[in-house]
Design a protein around this motif. Structure first.
Motif, short mmCIF file in Angstrom:
data_model
loop_
_atom_site.label_atom_id
_atom_site.label_comp_id
_atom_site.label_asym_id
_atom_site.label_seq_id
_atom_site.Cartn_x
_atom_site.Cartn_y
_atom_site.Cartn_z
N ARG A 74 33.22 -42.74 17.59
CA ARG A 74 33.75 -41.46 18.08
C ARG A 74 35.06 -41.10 17.39
O ARG A 74 35.29 -39.94 17.04
CB ARG A 74 33.98 -41.54 19.60
CG ARG A 74 32.74 -41.78 20.41
CD ARG A 74 31.88 -40.59 20.50
NE ARG A 74 32.58 -39.57 21.26
CZ ARG A 74 32.11 -38.38 21.52
NH1 ARG A 74 30.93 -38.04 21.09
NH2 ARG A 74 32.81 -37.51 22.22
N GLU A 75 35.94 -42.10 17.20
CA GLU A 75 37.21 -41.84 16.51
C GLU A 75 36.96 -41.40 15.07
O GLU A 75 37.64 -40.53 14.55
CB GLU A 75 38.09 -43.08 16.53
CG GLU A 75 38.68 -43.40 17.88
CD GLU A 75 39.44 -44.70 17.90
OE1 GLU A 75 39.36 -45.47 16.91
OE2 GLU A 75 40.11 -44.97 18.90
N SER A 80 37.01 -37.27 10.88
CA SER A 80 36.38 -36.71 9.69
C SER A 80 36.08 -35.22 9.85
O SER A 80 36.09 -34.49 8.87
CB SER A 80 35.08 -37.46 9.37
OG SER A 80 34.14 -37.26 10.40
N SER A 81 35.80 -34.74 11.04
CA SER A 81 35.51 -33.32 11.22
C SER A 81 36.79 -32.58 11.56
O SER A 81 37.46 -32.89 12.53
CB SER A 81 34.47 -33.12 12.32
OG SER A 81 34.99 -33.52 13.56
N PRO A 82 37.13 -31.59 10.75
CA PRO A 82 38.36 -30.83 11.03
C PRO A 82 38.17 -29.96 12.26
O PRO A 82 37.07 -29.52 12.59
CB PRO A 82 38.56 -29.98 9.78
CG PRO A 82 37.21 -29.86 9.19
CD PRO A 82 36.47 -31.12 9.55
#
Length: 90
Positions: A74-75, A80-82
């Protein structure tokens, strides 16, 4: 972030190793007829109690390890996704 990955792997391997060790001891304690061999009644009760507690500890380690790996994933996804929020212009 990396700490949860390392902790997850360590706890998962420790839990699986503990389960393997307990089951292996139980397997090698059996006679060719399938009965478990103990030196006395007291050792039978004590060993079975310790193995039962050990299995519960192993289950807890495995669950904690899997939860730590889930937290790591989850972290990693969040990092990674802005964060792309579209704001309404007024």
């Amino acid at each position: 972030m990396v700490a949860s990955l390392v902790i997850g792997i360590i706890f998962l391997v420790a839990g699986l190793g503990l389960r393997y060790w307990i089951n292996r001891r139980k397997f090698y304690r059996r006679s060719p007829m399938g009965a478990e061999g103990f030196s006395s009644y007291e050792s039978s009760v004590f060993i079975k109690l310790i193995e039962r507690v050990g299995k519960w500890i192993a289950y807890a380690l495995i669950i904690f390890g899997l939860l730590s790996l889930w937290v790591y994933s989850r972290e990693k996804k969040e990092k990674s996704s802005p964060n792309t929020e579209i704001q309404n212009p007024r």
